[in-house]
Scaffold this motif. Structure first.
Motif, PDB file in Angstrom:
ATOM      1  N   PHE A 290      -7.850   0.031  -9.764  1.00 54.33           N
ATOM      2  CA  PHE A 290      -6.985  -0.340  -8.652  1.00 54.33           C
ATOM      3  C   PHE A 290      -5.514  -0.266  -9.047  1.00 54.33           C
ATOM      4  CE2 PHE A 290      -4.666  -3.459  -6.106  1.00 54.33           C
ATOM      5  CZ  PHE A 290      -5.031  -3.111  -4.822  1.00 54.33           C
ATOM      6  N   VAL A 296       1.032   0.608  -6.435  1.00 53.44           N
ATOM      7  CA  VAL A 296       0.289  -0.665  -6.409  1.00 53.44           C
ATOM      8  C   VAL A 296       1.026  -1.684  -7.267  1.00 53.44           C
ATOM      9  CG1 VAL A 296      -1.847  -1.840  -7.064  1.00 53.44           C
ATOM     10  CG2 VAL A 296      -1.931   0.397  -5.956  1.00 53.44           C
ATOM     11  N   MET A 300      -0.108  -7.095  -4.885  1.00 54.34           N
ATOM     12  CA  MET A 300      -1.155  -6.469  -4.093  1.00 54.34           C
ATOM     13  C   MET A 300      -2.521  -6.679  -4.737  1.00 54.34           C
ATOM     14  SD  MET A 300       0.871  -2.955  -3.189  1.00 54.34           S
ATOM     15  CE  MET A 300      -0.542  -2.184  -2.402  1.00 54.34           C
ATOM     16  N   ALA A 301      -2.588  -6.600  -6.069  1.00 58.27           N
ATOM     17  CA  ALA A 301      -3.857  -6.814  -6.781  1.00 58.27           C
ATOM     18  C   ALA A 301      -4.346  -8.245  -6.609  1.00 58.27           C
ATOM     19  CB  ALA A 301      -3.679  -6.482  -8.257  1.00 58.27           C
ATOM     20  N   HIS A 304      -5.741  -8.462  -3.194  1.00 63.97           N
ATOM     21  CA  HIS A 304      -6.958  -7.674  -3.037  1.00 63.97           C
ATOM     22  C   HIS A 304      -8.176  -8.348  -3.674  1.00 63.97           C
ATOM     23  CE1 HIS A 304      -9.532  -4.154  -2.688  1.00 63.97           C
ATOM     24  NE2 HIS A 304      -9.816  -4.293  -3.985  1.00 63.97           N
TER      25      HIS A 304
END
Length: 343
Positions: A290, A296, A300-301, A304
Motif C-alpha cells: 500500500f 500515498v 492515508m495508511a 485505510h
C-alpha cells in the motif's frame, strides 16, 4: 467374651445360698419358740425384755437374708438378660433406627453409649475409642474389675498429649425417641456421665485410627496439568483459563504452585509469545504494498488500515526485514558465481 466374663465372676464368688437358707430356717424356728414364750402371761419382765430383743434381732437378720437372696436372684436374672441375644439385637436395632432418623440429639445420645472418646491432634490424626459393651450400657457394673481405673487410661493413643479433662454435658432433648420415659432418663443419665466406662478393662475397647485427608484447592490439585498444558500449547493465560473453565487468577495460582511444588516454570508471557497475535507482523506485506503506491501518505495508511501510526511503521519495518532476508540468498548466489568465473 461376655459369657466367659460373667461365668468367671460367678465362679470367683462363693455361693452362700444354702448357708443363708439354713440360717433363715433356724432363725424362723427360734422366732416361733420366742413368740410362744411371749404368750406366757406369767413371764417375768426381765425375761420378756430379753426375749423381745432376741426376737427383734432375729427378725432383722431374716430380712437381711431375704434381701441378699433377692439381690442374688436379681443378679442372676440380670446376667441372663445380658446374655439374651434378642435383647442385644433390640438395643442395636434401636441404635440403627435412630441413626436413620433426623433427630441429631437422639443420634448423639445413642452413640455416646458406644463411643468412649475421640482424640484428634493438629496433624489431622483422629482416634475413636469404642466400647464393645455399648449395647449393655445399663449393665456395665457386671464387668467392672477395677473401679479406680479412669476412662481412657488403657489407651496408647498418640494424641494423648492433646487430651483435656472432659466436662459433664447437659442432658439431651431427644423428643420422645425412646418410648419408655424411665428408659429415656436412664439412657440420658448414662450418656452425659464422663466416667461412664470407668473401671472396664482394655479388652472391652477397640480403637480406630484415621487421618483426615488434606484438602487441596483446585489450583493445587491441577497445578501440574495447567503448567504442562501451557508449555505444550504455548497458550496465553486467557486461553488456558478458558480451556480449564477457570479464571485467570486461578490459573496464575496453579502455575505458581507448579513452580514451587514441581519445579515446572510455565509462568510469564515468554511461554505464550510464539502464539501471540501480532498485526504488524501479519500484515507487513500488505502495508508495504500500500505504501509503495504513488502519492500515498502515512495519514492515508492509518485511515485505510484503521491502525495507529506506530503500528503502521512497525509493519513497514517487518516488511523491510522480510525483504532483506529474501534478498540475502540471492546476493550469496551472485557472489558465488563471480568467484567461480574468476577461478
Amino acid at each position: 467374651m461376655v459369657r466367659r466374663e460373667l461365668e468367671s465372676h460367678v465362679a470367683l464368688q462363693p455361693d452362700p445360698s444354702a448357708a443363708l437358707k439354713a440360717e433363715q430356717h433356724d432363725l424362723e424356728d427360734q422366732c416361733s419358740g420366742w413368740k410362744q414364750s411371749l404368750g406366757n402371761r406369767d413371764l417375768s419382765a426381765i425375761v420378756r425384755h430379753s426375749i423381745e430383743g432376741e426376737l427383734e434381732r432375729a427378725m432383722t437378720r431374716i430380712q437381711q437374708i431375704e434381701a441378699e437372696q433377692a439381690a442374688r436372684l436379681a443378679g442372676t436374672q440380670q446376667r441372663q438378660q445380658v446374655l439374651d441375644p434378642q435383647e442385644i439385637s433390640e438395643r442395636l436395632q434401636r441404635l440403627a433406627t435412630m441413626l436413620n432418623e433426623g433427630n441429631a440429639s437422639a443420634m448423639n445420645l445413642m452413640l455416646s453409649h458406644h463411643i468412649d472418646t475421640i482424640w484428634c491432634d493438629d496433624t489431622g490424626h483422629v482416634v475413636i475409642r469404642t466400647c464393645k459393651l455399648g449395647a449393655l450400657a445399663g449393665d456395665l457394673t457386671l464387668f467392672i474389675t477395677d473401679s479406680s481405673c479412669p476412662p481412657g487410661s488403657a489407651s496408647g493413643a498418640a494424641a494423648a498429649k492433646f487430651c483435656a479433662k472432659p466436662r459433664r454435658r447437659a442432658r439431651l432433648d431427644i423428643k420422645g425417641a425412646i418410648d419408655d420415659d424411665e428408659a429415656e432418663i436412664e439412657a440420658n443419665e448414662f450418656a452425659v456421665n464422663t466416667d461412664r466406662f470407668a473401671g472396664l478393662g482394655p479388652e472391652w475397647f477397640a480403637e480406630d485410627h484415621f487421618d483426615v485427608p488434606e484438602t487441596l484447592s483446585w489450583a493445587e490439585a491441577n497445578a501440574q496439568a495447567v503448567a504442562e498444558f501451557r508449555l505444550k500449547n504455548h497458550a496465553s493465560m486467557e486461553v488456558t483459563a478458558k480451556h480449564f473453565g477457570k479464571t485467570v487468577p486461578t490459573i496464575r495460582a496453579a502455575l505458581k504452585y507448579a513452580k514451587e511444588k514441581f519445579g515446572i516454570d510455565a509462568y510469564g508471557k515468554s511461554v505464550s509469545r510464539p502464539n501471540l497475535p501480532n498485526w504488524s507482523r501479519t500484515n507487513a506485506q500488505a502495508v508495504a504494498e500500500f505504501m509503495s503506491r504513488p502519492d500515498v501518505t502515512m495519514k492515508m495508511a492509518v485511515a485505510h488500515f484503521e491502525r495507529t501510526e506506530p503500528t503502521i511503521r512497525k509493519a513497514m519495518a517487518f516488511a523491510k526485514i522480510a525483504t532483506a532476508q529474501a534478498d540475502a540468498p540471492k546476493q550469496d548466489d551472485d557472489a558465488a558465481d563471480s568467484r567461480s568465473d574468476a577461478a
